[in-house]
Design a protein around this motif. Structure first.
Motif, PDB file in Angstrom:
ATOM      1  N   GLU A   1       0.867  -1.176   0.000  1.00  0.00           N
ATOM      2  CA  GLU A   1       0.000   0.000   0.000  1.00  0.00           C
ATOM      3  C   GLU A   1       0.905   1.227   0.000  1.00  0.00           C
ATOM      4  O   GLU A   1       1.795   1.355   0.851  1.00  0.00           O
ATOM      5  CB  GLU A   1      -0.915   0.007   1.228  1.00  0.00           C
ATOM      6  N   ILE A   2       0.686   2.096  -0.969  1.00  0.00           N
ATOM      7  CA  ILE A   2       1.559   3.262  -1.120  1.00  0.00           C
ATOM      8  C   ILE A   2       0.750   4.528  -0.857  1.00  0.00           C
ATOM      9  O   ILE A   2      -0.183   4.846  -1.608  1.00  0.00           O
ATOM     10  CB  ILE A   2       2.166   3.300  -2.536  1.00  0.00           C
ATOM     11  N   PRO A   3       1.090   5.264   0.216  1.00  0.00           N
ATOM     12  CA  PRO A   3       0.396   6.537   0.461  1.00  0.00           C
ATOM     13  C   PRO A   3       0.659   7.480  -0.699  1.00  0.00           C
ATOM     14  O   PRO A   3       1.792   7.583  -1.181  1.00  0.00           O
ATOM     15  CB  PRO A   3       1.046   7.069   1.747  1.00  0.00           C
ATOM     16  N   SER A   4      -0.382   8.162  -1.150  1.00  0.00           N
ATOM     17  CA  SER A   4      -0.224   9.031  -2.314  1.00  0.00           C
ATOM     18  C   SER A   4      -0.539  10.480  -1.967  1.00  0.00           C
ATOM     19  O   SER A   4      -1.676  10.825  -1.664  1.00  0.00           O
ATOM     20  CB  SER A   4      -1.138   8.566  -3.446  1.00  0.00           C
ATOM     21  N   ARG A   5       0.516  11.303  -2.032  1.00  0.00           N
ATOM     22  CA  ARG A   5       0.329  12.735  -1.886  1.00  0.00           C
ATOM     23  C   ARG A   5      -0.395  13.277  -3.117  1.00  0.00           C
ATOM     24  O   ARG A   5      -1.279  14.127  -3.030  1.00  0.00           O
ATOM     25  CB  ARG A   5       1.721  13.392  -1.738  1.00  0.00           C
ATOM     26  N   ALA A   6      -0.058  12.704  -4.280  1.00  0.00           N
ATOM     27  CA  ALA A   6      -0.644  13.188  -5.536  1.00  0.00           C
ATOM     28  C   ALA A   6      -2.158  13.039  -5.540  1.00  0.00           C
ATOM     29  O   ALA A   6      -2.882  13.941  -5.966  1.00  0.00           O
ATOM     30  CB  ALA A   6      -0.037  12.417  -6.709  1.00  0.00           C
ATOM     31  N   PHE A   7      -2.650  11.907  -5.048  1.00  0.00           N
ATOM     32  CA  PHE A   7      -4.089  11.665  -5.091  1.00  0.00           C
ATOM     33  C   PHE A   7      -4.782  11.938  -3.747  1.00  0.00           C
ATOM     34  O   PHE A   7      -6.011  11.902  -3.657  1.00  0.00           O
ATOM     35  CB  PHE A   7      -4.369  10.217  -5.499  1.00  0.00           C
ATOM     36  N   GLY A   8      -3.980  12.127  -2.704  1.00  0.00           N
ATOM     37  CA  GLY A   8      -4.564  12.365  -1.379  1.00  0.00           C
ATOM     38  C   GLY A   8      -5.217  11.127  -0.803  1.00  0.00           C
ATOM     39  O   GLY A   8      -6.164  11.219  -0.015  1.00  0.00           O
ATOM     40  N   ASP A   9      -4.738   9.953  -1.200  1.00  0.00           N
ATOM     41  CA  ASP A   9      -5.255   8.713  -0.615  1.00  0.00           C
ATOM     42  C   ASP A   9      -4.118   7.690  -0.579  1.00  0.00           C
ATOM     43  O   ASP A   9      -2.945   8.059  -0.659  1.00  0.00           O
ATOM     44  CB  ASP A   9      -6.475   8.197  -1.400  1.00  0.00           C
ATOM     45  N   ALA A  10      -4.438   6.441  -0.433  1.00  0.00           N
ATOM     46  CA  ALA A  10      -3.408   5.401  -0.477  1.00  0.00           C
ATOM     47  C   ALA A  10      -3.778   4.431  -1.600  1.00  0.00           C
ATOM     48  O   ALA A  10      -4.954   4.114  -1.782  1.00  0.00           O
ATOM     49  CB  ALA A  10      -3.334   4.678   0.855  1.00  0.00           C
ATOM     50  N   ARG A  11      -2.773   3.997  -2.341  1.00  0.00           N
ATOM     51  CA  ARG A  11      -3.023   3.122  -3.486  1.00  0.00           C
ATOM     52  C   ARG A  11      -2.449   1.732  -3.217  1.00  0.00           C
ATOM     53  O   ARG A  11      -1.302   1.598  -2.762  1.00  0.00           O
ATOM     54  CB  ARG A  11      -2.382   3.703  -4.751  1.00  0.00           C
ATOM     55  N   LYS A  12      -3.269   0.722  -3.509  1.00  0.00           N
ATOM     56  CA  LYS A  12      -2.797  -0.658  -3.332  1.00  0.00           C
ATOM     57  C   LYS A  12      -2.212  -1.158  -4.653  1.00  0.00           C
ATOM     58  O   LYS A  12      -2.830  -0.994  -5.707  1.00  0.00           O
ATOM     59  CB  LYS A  12      -3.961  -1.556  -2.922  1.00  0.00           C
ATOM     60  N   ILE A  13      -1.038  -1.717  -4.569  1.00  0.00           N
ATOM     61  CA  ILE A  13      -0.474  -2.348  -5.765  1.00  0.00           C
ATOM     62  C   ILE A  13      -0.027  -3.757  -5.388  1.00  0.00           C
ATOM     63  O   ILE A  13       0.134  -4.088  -4.204  1.00  0.00           O
ATOM     64  CB  ILE A  13       0.715  -1.567  -6.369  1.00  0.00           C
TER      65      ILE A  13
END
Lengths: 311, 378
Positions: B143-155
């Motif tokens: 799980e990568i926290p995303s500043r760009a999207f303002g959420d966390a992305r699962k890969i």
């Protein structure tokens, strides 16, 4: 025969069955020296292999030794990279010429003419390919020779240290086992540490890529690679420890043996050799200057099919 | 209409027993050389073949065999074709799209799948099936926290079976990663091609979008996320080759646009791209005639074509001949060649679907990252 050394050639060893049969043929109790340099970074992962063997084994770690050498001897790695560049350029030129020469030969072998006998044309076309192979073989041998001379490998301190260590390990073994893998890396590492010259009478068992490295010539082949032409090509000289044999490991999977023209072309192009299909059960044992073959061992025949090796 | 095998075998007014025998003694659709005969049996006011083959009418009516409930239509296809389709069946004035009841073969996709038929000469690649001999790689969830999207992305990250942390690996970042796994058998493909030494051992990051149509259409947040969040995380976590030559971006359809747009926004970061049926719609003049979702794509593509710059070195491009996008992709191939980018283009008699993209993976991956097959004899 160039040497009376006992040499056994095998095909791929997914279960190490014919490897153990070969060890039995040597009637040794071990230990044996193991060379798995062809596995590159996986060289140390010899646990399965060692536990499958009927004799104890010590890995010479030739790949790791060269990696260490290259870390400390920057001039050596630089020169070897230069050598690789020269060889790569030679190979690219060879491939261009080979593509046309082989296309011409294939065309001649596919063509029938109702008025004239095309056999002389076919022989001439295949001779053009042989000439090309010979030229490339000589050119690459010269490059390898020139760099060996320039590099004075035998007098480099780290090489001397490692060669001594390898000699010491070989002092206590009854045979050398050379695994398959990256054929050019196996060849280079064997040359580098002079392994096969250290103890002349030590028997050798070599499989797949290891078997290729001991031959006079190394020929790469695969009829259906995902990329590239799939034209069989000479890499360069092998160690020349077995003559008249061109080992073709896993040829049943890599070559289209149902294509008589392809088989004929291969066998006639390399007609100085027995083009031997090495599969999982194949055993070729040279003892006292004579070859013994396991039952069913076959070669590519000039008539375009497989034939028993003793025919 | 091409004379149909059905009309040759079944007479008008055939008895239910004759129809039953006909059904039981054939596989459907009936494939003969370059023709495919589609058959539907059942009461209906109208039956039509619905398919996604650009160039043919999108609805092709089936004919009714007189005084029977057998409907049929023979269509000519090039050899080696793969055709996905449904039947549109009208009963009581209501039209419903259904899978072909006589054909058990379904091509699955995120929308539920279609019936699929192969014309002569097509085979499902053997390297897409699970093979006991091929050692299985592992999938690791991150799980990568995303500043760009303002959420966390699962890969998910595919690591090869013989993964060793002292090695250096090439990386492929795949858009719509879960769909590639599910519908394009990506894990089987990677396991098999690595086992066959046709590609080197790779790390493959499988990413998934939030709002796909928005994020994949040249959204600057997406490119920022991949380059400044996903890539550094992967480089910290795995022993990757930190050189553009060791980094590839891959995607299909809008995922192809996202790959191209990211590489273009961050030139020199990704040394190679794998673009499958990229939705590369552009205009030379005037407006485009695709859906509004394409507005940002067309804007990006027009910008890109005006000012491509030096953004990557190698591109594998593929597209189905039965897609409307074939024209844009052929144009793209010519354009990339003019730029001097080392480009390989592969066409197939197939449509805009996950199995088409699966079937091109061997050619694509082994060209982008050739394995040690030629020199290795185990």
């Amino acid at each position: 025969m160039k040497s009376e050394r006992r040499i056994i050639l095998l095909g791929p060893q997914p279960r190490y069955e014919s490897l153990n049969l070969a060890i039995e043929r040597l009637q040794i109790k071990g230990p044996v020296a193991l060379i798995t340099a062809g596995w590159e970074e996986d060289e140390p992962e010899d646990g399965d292999l060692k536990s499958s063997l009927s004799v104890p084994a010590v890995n010479l770690r030739l790949f790791a030794r060269t990696e260490q050498l290259f870390t400390f001897d920057r001039e050596l790695i630089q020169q070897l990279q230069n050598r690789q560049d020269e060889l790569r350029h030679l190979r690219d030129a060879y491939r261009i010429r080979l593509k046309h020469a082989l296309a011409s030969a294939r065309d001649m072998f596919s063509r029938q003419d109702p008025l004239i006998d095309l056999d002389p044309e076919r022989e001439s076309a295949i001779e053009m390919v042989r000439i090309l192979d010979r030229q490339y073989f000589l050119r690459t041998s010269q490059v390898v020779h020139d760099y060996e001379k320039k590099l004075q490998i035998a007098s480099r301190p780290l090489v001397i240290k490692h060669r001594r260590e390898v000699q010491k390990l070989l002092h206590n073994v009854e045979a050398i086992l050379i695994s398959g893998g990256h054929a050019a890396i196996i060849l280079n590492r064997l040359r580098f540490f002079n392994v096969c010259q250290v103890k002349r009478r030590l028997p050798i068992i070599a499989w797949s890529g290891g078997a290729m490295a001991l031959a006079e010539q190394i020929v790469f082949f695969h009829d259906h690679p995902p990329q590239g032409s799939g034209n069989p090509e000479v890499l360069r000289a092998g160690l020349g420890m077995v003559d008249r044999i061109l080992p073709l490991p896993d040829a049943r999977a890599r070559l289209d043996l149902n294509n008589p023209i392809g088989v004929t072309l291969f066998a006639r192009r390399f007609d100085r050799f027995n083009c031997v299909v090495l599969d999982e059960r194949s055993i070729l044992d040279r003892m006292a200057g004579h070859w013994w073959f396991s039952e069913g061992t076959e070669k590519l025949d000039q008539a375009g099919r497989l034939a028993g090796l003793n025919t | 209409m091409i004379s149909s095998v059905v009309a040759k075998i079944l007479p008008a007014g055939a008895t239910p027993e004759a129809i039953k025998h006909f059904i039981e003694s054939h596989q459907f659709p009936i494939v003969e050389n370059n023709t495919v005969t589609f058959v539907f049996v059942g009461e209906a006011q109208q039956v039509e073949l619905r398919h996604w083959i650009y160039g043919l009418p999108s609805s092709i009516p089936l004919a009714r065999l007189e005084r029977t409930n057998v409907w049929y239509r023979t269509v000519e296809f090039p050899l080696g074709s793969r055709i996905e389709y449904k039947f549109g069946v009208t009963r009581s004035g209501h039209n419903q799209w259904i899978h072909d009841p006589l054909n058990p073969n379904i091509a699955h996709d995120p929308f539920g799948g279609n019936s699929v038929v192969h014309s002569c000469g097509y085979r499902i690649p053997e390297w897409s099936y699970h093979n006991e001999q091929s050692r299985s790689g592992h999938l690791i969830d991150l799980e990568i926290p995303s500043r760009a999207f303002g959420d966390a992305r699962k890969i998910r990250v595919y690591v090869p079976a013989k993964y060793r942390d002292y090695r250096r690996y090439r990386l492929v970042i795949v858009h719509d990663g879960d769909d590639y796994l599910r519908y394009s058998s990506l894990k089987n493909v990677l396991d098999n091609l690595i086992h066959r030494l046709e590609i080197p051992q790779l790390i493959v990051a499988l990413t998934n979008p939030g709002n796909r149509l928005q994020e994949y259409a040249d959204d600057p947040r997406h490119a920022d996320h991949l380059v400044n969040e996903v890539l550094p995380t992967l480089e910290t976590r795995f022993p990757l080759i930190t050189d553009p030559a060791g980094r590839c971006l891959a995607g299909a359809s809008f995922g192809g646009v996202a790959s191209l747009a990211t590489a273009w926004r961050y030139p020199g970061v990704f040394g190679s791209l794998l673009l499958q049926s990229g939705s590369f719609a552009f205009t030379d003049i005037g407006d485009h005639n695709r859906s509004p979702a394409f507005d940002p794509v067309v804007k990006f593509m027009n910008q890109f074509r005006r000012n491509p710059g030096d953004f990557t070195k190698r591109i594998f491009l593929s597209c189905g001949v039965y897609e409307s996008l074939i024209y844009e992709n052929r144009s793209m191939y010519a354009f990339l060649n003019q730029l001097g980018i080392d480009t390989k283009f592969s066409e197939a008699f197939d449509g805009h679907n996950w199995e088409n993209w699966r079937d091109r993976l061997r050619d694509a991956l082994s060209w982008l990252y050739p394995g040690p097959l030629w020199v290795t004899y185990m």
